[in-house]
Write an enzyme that holds these catalytic residues in place. Structure first.
Site, PDB file in Angstrom:
ATOM      1  N   ASP A 113       0.827  -1.209   0.000  1.00 58.30           N
ATOM      2  CA  ASP A 113       0.000   0.000   0.000  1.00 58.30           C
ATOM      3  C   ASP A 113       0.856   1.251   0.000  1.00 58.30           C
ATOM      4  OD1 ASP A 113      -2.433  -1.139  -0.098  1.00 58.30           O
ATOM      5  OD2 ASP A 113      -2.947  -0.845   2.010  1.00 58.30           O
TER       6      ASP A 113
ATOM      7  N   LYS B 273      -3.262   3.930  -3.145  1.00 65.57           N
ATOM      8  CA  LYS B 273      -4.466   4.735  -3.318  1.00 65.57           C
ATOM      9  C   LYS B 273      -4.109   6.156  -3.728  1.00 65.57           C
ATOM     10  CE  LYS B 273      -6.991   1.608  -0.530  1.00 65.57           C
ATOM     11  NZ  LYS B 273      -7.332   1.183   0.778  1.00 65.57           N
TER      12      LYS B 273
ATOM     13  N   MET C  17      -7.028  10.187   9.568  1.00 63.61           N
ATOM     14  CA  MET C  17      -7.673  10.580   8.312  1.00 63.61           C
ATOM     15  C   MET C  17      -8.594  11.787   8.507  1.00 63.61           C
ATOM     16  SD  MET C  17      -8.571   6.797   6.831  1.00 63.61           S
ATOM     17  CE  MET C  17      -8.899   6.026   8.396  1.00 63.61           C
TER      18      MET C  17
HETATM   19  C1  LIG Z   1      -6.069   4.206   6.193  1.00 67.73           C
HETATM   20  S1  LIG Z   1      -5.443   4.742   7.739  1.00 67.73           S
HETATM   21  C2  LIG Z   1      -4.362   3.403   8.083  1.00 67.73           C
HETATM   22  C3  LIG Z   1      -3.889   3.368   9.503  1.00 67.73           C
HETATM   23  C4  LIG Z   1      -2.860   2.279   9.741  1.00 67.73           C
HETATM   24  N1  LIG Z   1      -3.430   0.973   9.531  1.00 67.73           N
HETATM   25  C5  LIG Z   1      -2.235   2.360  11.124  1.00 67.73           C
HETATM   26  O1  LIG Z   1      -2.452   1.465  11.948  1.00 67.73           O
HETATM   27  O2  LIG Z   1      -1.484   3.291  11.365  1.00 67.73           O
HETATM   28  C6  LIG Z   1      -4.351   6.024   7.220  1.00 67.73           C
HETATM   29  C7  LIG Z   1      -4.241   7.144   8.228  1.00 67.73           C
HETATM   30  O3  LIG Z   1      -3.348   6.815   9.272  1.00 67.73           O
HETATM   31  C8  LIG Z   1      -2.700   7.985   9.727  1.00 67.73           C
HETATM   32  N2  LIG Z   1      -1.245   7.837   9.512  1.00 67.73           N
HETATM   33  C9  LIG Z   1      -0.620   6.767   9.034  1.00 67.73           C
HETATM   34  N3  LIG Z   1       0.712   6.943   9.029  1.00 67.73           N
HETATM   35  C10 LIG Z   1       0.929   8.180   9.523  1.00 67.73           C
HETATM   36  C11 LIG Z   1       2.081   8.963   9.786  1.00 67.73           C
HETATM   37  N4  LIG Z   1       3.309   8.491   9.559  1.00 67.73           N
HETATM   38  N5  LIG Z   1       1.931  10.195  10.305  1.00 67.73           N
HETATM   39  C12 LIG Z   1       0.705  10.687  10.577  1.00 67.73           C
HETATM   40  N6  LIG Z   1      -0.429  10.002  10.354  1.00 67.73           N
HETATM   41  C13 LIG Z   1      -0.325   8.767   9.838  1.00 67.73           C
HETATM   42  C14 LIG Z   1      -3.250   9.155   8.941  1.00 67.73           C
HETATM   43  O4  LIG Z   1      -4.351   9.662   9.653  1.00 67.73           O
HETATM   44  C15 LIG Z   1      -3.683   8.437   7.670  1.00 67.73           C
HETATM   45  O5  LIG Z   1      -4.650   9.188   6.961  1.00 67.73           O
END
Ligand SMILES: C[S@@+](CC[C@H](N)C(=O)[O-])C[C@H]1O[C@@H](n2cnc3c(N)ncnc32)[C@H](O)[C@@H]1O
Length: 261
Positions: free
Chosen positions: A37, A59, A171
């Site tokens: 992803d 995506k 998100m």
């Molecule tokens: C589809 S969700 C997936 C979350 C993922 N499965 C997790 O456990 O971190 C994606 C969201 O996770 C958050 N996110 C993921 N990585 C991030 C990062 N390095 N810094 C800030 N937000 C992050 C953001 O809110 C992003 O829009």
């Protein structure tokens, strides 16, 4: 017909490639196919054997993306050929990662699978800027919500969220003004500390700190991926900064504190 292979649903961690688990790294080393992803750090693909196949399922608007059914069918078809497949997802596969849906599809097709949990951004990203999601005498609970569905009547029920404890919003950066409105309407005080962190754990990490009253303004220049934390635990970051602790991307935050306090 070859024996059925296996699918490992591996959490890539929050961004820094060193934050994958040892087991996740081992899975990548033995994979014959990796389906990855957008939020999984591409540097992790260096762990994959040069001959193994890599398929992007991300995506990003400009690139072809596989929809969820296509991903499920791909994982099933390739495992049924006998392959060792790694499905690599950002953070943890089961935290807003559709990992559950993929497991259900694999199970329905009688394809063996194993979930290799990852470090979720929900806890790791606040942690690296000195915000503990729980803190004794400050927050005994934390709630993780998606802000993606802020304008969807069937999405997060903002009125049902707890009025105390820590709120971690994934998100949510695009809909932050509406989210703040809902939280204020739901009884959270406008003076509640809040922080938004983008690209947490990565070299480009940036963050802003404020209150529920001004976080949407302060965070409006931050592009995704970003996380917003609402709650008194955000003040722990301030205490650490006051004691001299420094965090990547902290200059902005220190400037904000100087304005705030
Ligand atoms: C589809 S969700 C997936 C979350 C993922 N499965 C997790 O456990 O971190 C994606 C969201 O996770 C958050 N996110 C993921 N990585 C991030 C990062 N390095 N810094 C800030 N937000 C992050 C953001 O809110 C992003 O829009």
């Amino acid at each position: 017909m070859a024996a059925t292979g296996i699918v490992y649903l591996v959490g890539a961690g929050p961004g820094d490639p060193d934050l994958i688990t040892v087991k996740g790294a081992k899975c990548l080393q033995m994979a014959e196919l990796v389906v990855y992803d957008r939020l999984a750090n591409p540097a992790l693909l260096d762990l994959v054997q040069p001959w193994a196949e890599k398929i992007y399922a991300g995506k990003e608007p400009q690139r072809h993306r596989l929809d969820q059914d296509e991903i499920n069918n791909l994982l099933i078809a390739e495992a049924q050929k006998g392959k060792t497949v790694v499905r690599l997802k950002g953070g943890d596969p089961f935290v807003f990662g559709r990992g559950g849906e993929e497991c259900l599809a694999l199970a329905a097709a009688h394809v063996p699978f194993e979930v290799v949990p990852g470090i979720s951004s929900a806890m790791a990203v606040p942690a690296v800027v000195g915000i503990p999601v729980t803190h004794r005498q400050v927050a005994q609970t934390f709630t993780v919500v998606t802000g993606h569905t802020a304008d969807d009547p069937f999405g997060t029920n903002w009125d049902d969220l707890p009025r105390s404890g820590t709120l971690v919003i994934l998100m949510g950066v695009k809909h932050l003004p509406q989210i703040v409105e809902r939280l204020l309407a739901n009884g959270r005080s406008p003076t509640t500390p809040a922080a938004t962190i983008r690209a947490g754990t990565l070299p480009e990490q940036e963050f802003v700190v404020g209150t529920l009253a001004d976080i949407a303004d302060k965070a409006q220049h931050l592009p995704p991926p970003a996380i917003t934390i609402v709650g008194e635990v955000v003040a722990v970051h301030e205490q650490l900064a006051t004691l001299g602790a420094r965090f990547r991307g902290h200059n902005q935050a220190v400037a904000n504190y100087q304005q705030l306090y």
